[in-house]
Every structure is written in C-alpha cells, then in structure tokens.
Scaffold this motif. Structure first.
Motif, mmCIF file in Angstrom:
data_model
loop_
_atom_site.group_PDB
_atom_site.id
_atom_site.type_symbol
_atom_site.label_atom_id
_atom_site.label_comp_id
_atom_site.label_asym_id
_atom_site.label_seq_id
_atom_site.Cartn_x
_atom_site.Cartn_y
_atom_site.Cartn_z
ATOM 1 N N MET A 1 -2.245 -18.968 -5.332
ATOM 2 C CA MET A 1 -1.672 -17.628 -5.207
ATOM 3 C C MET A 1 -2.147 -17.198 -3.893
ATOM 4 O O MET A 1 -3.386 -17.206 -3.670
ATOM 5 N N THR A 2 -1.378 -16.247 -3.225
ATOM 6 C CA THR A 2 -1.885 -15.523 -2.096
ATOM 7 C C THR A 2 -1.699 -14.164 -2.158
ATOM 8 O O THR A 2 -0.656 -13.789 -2.634
ATOM 9 N N PHE A 3 -2.573 -13.230 -1.655
ATOM 10 C CA PHE A 3 -2.320 -11.798 -1.581
ATOM 11 C C PHE A 3 -2.631 -11.446 -0.190
ATOM 12 O O PHE A 3 -3.693 -12.135 0.361
ATOM 13 N N TYR A 4 -1.943 -10.642 0.452
ATOM 14 C CA TYR A 4 -2.072 -10.303 1.706
ATOM 15 C C TYR A 4 -2.454 -8.655 1.578
ATOM 16 O O TYR A 4 -1.724 -7.853 1.012
ATOM 17 N N VAL A 5 -3.512 -8.211 2.412
ATOM 18 C CA VAL A 5 -3.706 -6.711 2.261
ATOM 19 C C VAL A 5 -3.644 -6.476 3.853
ATOM 20 O O VAL A 5 -4.346 -7.034 4.625
ATOM 21 N N ILE A 6 -2.568 -5.446 4.115
ATOM 22 C CA ILE A 6 -2.265 -5.218 5.400
ATOM 23 C C ILE A 6 -2.565 -3.664 5.631
ATOM 24 O O ILE A 6 -2.467 -2.795 4.650
ATOM 25 N N GLU A 8 -3.681 -0.255 8.239
ATOM 26 C CA GLU A 8 -3.697 0.463 9.756
ATOM 27 C C GLU A 8 -4.110 2.004 9.440
ATOM 28 O O GLU A 8 -3.372 2.637 8.807
ATOM 29 N N GLY A 9 -5.036 2.257 10.104
ATOM 30 C CA GLY A 9 -5.754 3.586 9.788
ATOM 31 C C GLY A 9 -5.982 3.624 8.253
ATOM 32 O O GLY A 9 -6.587 2.870 7.720
ATOM 33 N N SER A 10 -5.440 4.964 7.608
ATOM 34 C CA SER A 10 -5.631 5.098 6.404
ATOM 35 C C SER A 10 -4.623 4.436 5.302
ATOM 36 O O SER A 10 -4.680 4.506 4.197
ATOM 37 N N LYS A 11 -3.499 3.968 5.940
ATOM 38 C CA LYS A 11 -2.601 3.198 5.105
ATOM 39 C C LYS A 11 -3.031 1.807 4.743
ATOM 40 O O LYS A 11 -3.311 0.937 5.499
ATOM 41 N N LYS A 12 -2.689 1.286 3.345
ATOM 42 C CA LYS A 12 -3.006 0.131 2.960
ATOM 43 C C LYS A 12 -1.478 -0.347 2.125
ATOM 44 O O LYS A 12 -1.314 0.272 1.275
ATOM 45 N N ALA A 13 -1.049 -1.569 2.203
ATOM 46 C CA ALA A 13 -0.093 -2.323 1.379
ATOM 47 C C ALA A 13 -0.811 -3.623 1.093
ATOM 48 O O ALA A 13 -1.442 -4.301 1.773
ATOM 49 N N VAL A 14 -0.667 -3.852 -0.037
ATOM 50 C CA VAL A 14 -0.971 -5.214 -0.767
ATOM 51 C C VAL A 14 0.340 -5.897 -1.228
ATOM 52 O O VAL A 14 1.177 -5.382 -2.163
ATOM 53 N N TYR A 15 0.521 -7.071 -0.511
ATOM 54 C CA TYR A 15 1.571 -8.034 -0.908
ATOM 55 C C TYR A 15 1.252 -9.130 -1.625
ATOM 56 O O TYR A 15 0.497 -10.140 -1.285
ATOM 57 N N ALA A 16 1.689 -9.192 -2.925
ATOM 58 C CA ALA A 16 1.259 -10.418 -3.841
ATOM 59 C C ALA A 16 2.352 -11.212 -3.894
ATOM 60 O O ALA A 16 3.453 -11.056 -4.514
ATOM 61 N N ALA A 32 -4.486 1.162 -2.554
ATOM 62 C CA ALA A 32 -3.608 0.968 -1.854
ATOM 63 C C ALA A 32 -2.334 1.997 -1.893
ATOM 64 O O ALA A 32 -2.250 2.539 -3.011
ATOM 65 N N ASP A 33 -1.629 2.393 -0.721
ATOM 66 C CA ASP A 33 -0.377 3.036 -0.896
ATOM 67 C C ASP A 33 0.655 2.352 -1.860
ATOM 68 O O ASP A 33 1.661 3.096 -2.415
ATOM 69 N N VAL A 34 0.704 0.846 -1.585
ATOM 70 C CA VAL A 34 1.740 0.123 -2.196
ATOM 71 C C VAL A 34 1.193 -1.063 -2.547
ATOM 72 O O VAL A 34 0.405 -1.736 -1.856
ATOM 73 N N LEU A 35 1.787 -1.502 -3.841
ATOM 74 C CA LEU A 35 1.482 -2.972 -4.081
ATOM 75 C C LEU A 35 3.040 -3.433 -4.210
ATOM 76 O O LEU A 35 3.770 -3.072 -4.993
ATOM 77 N N ILE A 36 3.109 -4.617 -3.635
ATOM 78 C CA ILE A 36 4.571 -5.413 -3.729
ATOM 79 C C ILE A 36 4.217 -6.744 -4.481
ATOM 80 O O ILE A 36 3.352 -7.368 -4.052
ATOM 81 N N ILE A 37 4.838 -6.869 -5.515
ATOM 82 C CA ILE A 37 4.627 -8.061 -6.494
ATOM 83 C C ILE A 37 5.624 -8.447 -7.205
ATOM 84 O O ILE A 37 6.795 -7.349 -7.479
ATOM 85 N N ILE A 80 6.241 -1.893 -6.028
ATOM 86 C CA ILE A 80 7.389 -2.370 -5.679
ATOM 87 C C ILE A 80 7.557 -3.865 -6.217
ATOM 88 O O ILE A 80 6.779 -4.454 -5.822
ATOM 89 N N ILE A 81 8.405 -4.008 -7.094
ATOM 90 C CA ILE A 81 8.721 -5.189 -7.911
ATOM 91 C C ILE A 81 9.621 -5.849 -7.253
ATOM 92 O O ILE A 81 10.868 -5.549 -6.972
ATOM 93 N N THR A 82 9.266 -7.224 -6.829
ATOM 94 C CA THR A 82 10.224 -8.018 -6.115
ATOM 95 C C THR A 82 10.660 -9.152 -6.751
ATOM 96 O O THR A 82 10.340 -9.264 -8.303
ATOM 97 N N HIS A 83 11.474 -10.210 -6.658
ATOM 98 C CA HIS A 83 12.049 -11.290 -7.316
ATOM 99 C C HIS A 83 12.804 -11.039 -8.576
ATOM 100 O O HIS A 83 12.450 -11.346 -9.714
ATOM 101 N N ILE A 84 13.446 -9.998 -8.538
ATOM 102 C CA ILE A 84 14.319 -9.542 -9.580
ATOM 103 C C ILE A 84 15.408 -10.528 -9.795
ATOM 104 O O ILE A 84 16.433 -10.712 -9.379
ATOM 105 N N ASP A 85 14.958 -11.272 -10.810
ATOM 106 C CA ASP A 85 15.979 -12.399 -11.261
ATOM 107 C C ASP A 85 17.087 -11.888 -12.292
ATOM 108 O O ASP A 85 16.787 -10.999 -12.997
ATOM 109 N N GLU A 86 17.934 -13.096 -12.627
ATOM 110 C CA GLU A 86 18.976 -12.861 -13.652
ATOM 111 C C GLU A 86 18.539 -13.107 -14.966
ATOM 112 O O GLU A 86 19.336 -13.478 -15.923
ATOM 113 N N TYR A 87 17.019 -13.374 -15.020
ATOM 114 C CA TYR A 87 16.570 -14.133 -16.310
ATOM 115 C C TYR A 87 17.004 -13.380 -17.492
ATOM 116 O O TYR A 87 17.181 -13.705 -18.474
#
Length: 116
Positions: A1-6, A8-16, A32-37, A80-87
């Motif tokens: 599994m990989t997480f990216y923490v991006i 700049e200044g006071s802003k932070k995004a985590v992409y899981a 974090a301002d946003v977690l994308i998972i 923000i929830i990604t990979h919204i499948d038709e499950y």
C-alpha cells in the motif's frame, strides 16, 4: 500500500492509493486538508435494499463508519472517496445525494479537480 503526503505551505493532501486497508497510522496524516481514499463499501446495502454480507472483497474495503473515524482521529477536514464501483448497484447520482448527509465527505468523479 502506498500513501502520498503532498504539502505546500500550510496546505496538505494525503492520497491513499488502492488497497489501503488496514490503515497504517502515521503522524504525517494529522490535520490534512483532504484525504483522498478509495475502496469504501456502502455498508453492504445494495440498490434494492438487500444486504451483501458474505462477499469476499468486503473485508478489503473501509466502511463509511471507519472512514469517519479516520477523519475524526486525524482531524482531517475533508474526505474524497475514489474508486466508486458498481459493486452496490448504485449510480453516481445516488452518491451525490448521499454525500449531502455526510460531514465533508464527497465522492470523486472523472476529471475532478481539487483546490485547497
């Protein structure tokens, strides 16, 4: 599994990226301002109202309750929830309406841009 923490200044995004369960704790995720998972189950409720209890992939996905606990524990402002499948047999329109009931949780769409 990989997480990216991006950040700049006071802003932070985590992409899981994919396959992030179990969620491995890390100090970098706090405030974090946003977690994308991705890979979130809709609590196993199908479009027709029946429940999908025994699907082998269910244990690989977060429930919405688990996502809300991560949000609370790490003081994450927005999810923000990604990979919204038709499950679950539900459309993106369903999720757009559903996100109105959630606290700063939204569902991604193709071409989505995020401004922090």
């Amino acid at each position: 599994m990989t997480f990216y923490v991006i950040s700049e200044g006071s802003k932070k995004a985590v992409y899981a990226c994919c396959d992030v369960k179990p969620f491995v704790p890390n100090e970098l995720y706090y405030d974090a301002d946003v977690l994308i998972i991705g890979l979130v189950s809709d609590d196993g409720i199908l479009k027709d109202g029946s429940k999908l209890d025994s699907a082998p992939f269910r244990g690989d996905m977060f429930t919405l309750d688990e996502i809300m606990e991560i949000k609370r524990a790490y003081r994450i402002k927005r999810i923000i929830i990604t990979h919204i499948d038709e499950y679950w047999g539900k459309s993106y329109g369903y999720y757009r309406e559903f996100e109105k009931t959630l606290d700063n949780v939204s569902f991604a769409y193709d071409g989505m841009e995020i401004v922090l």
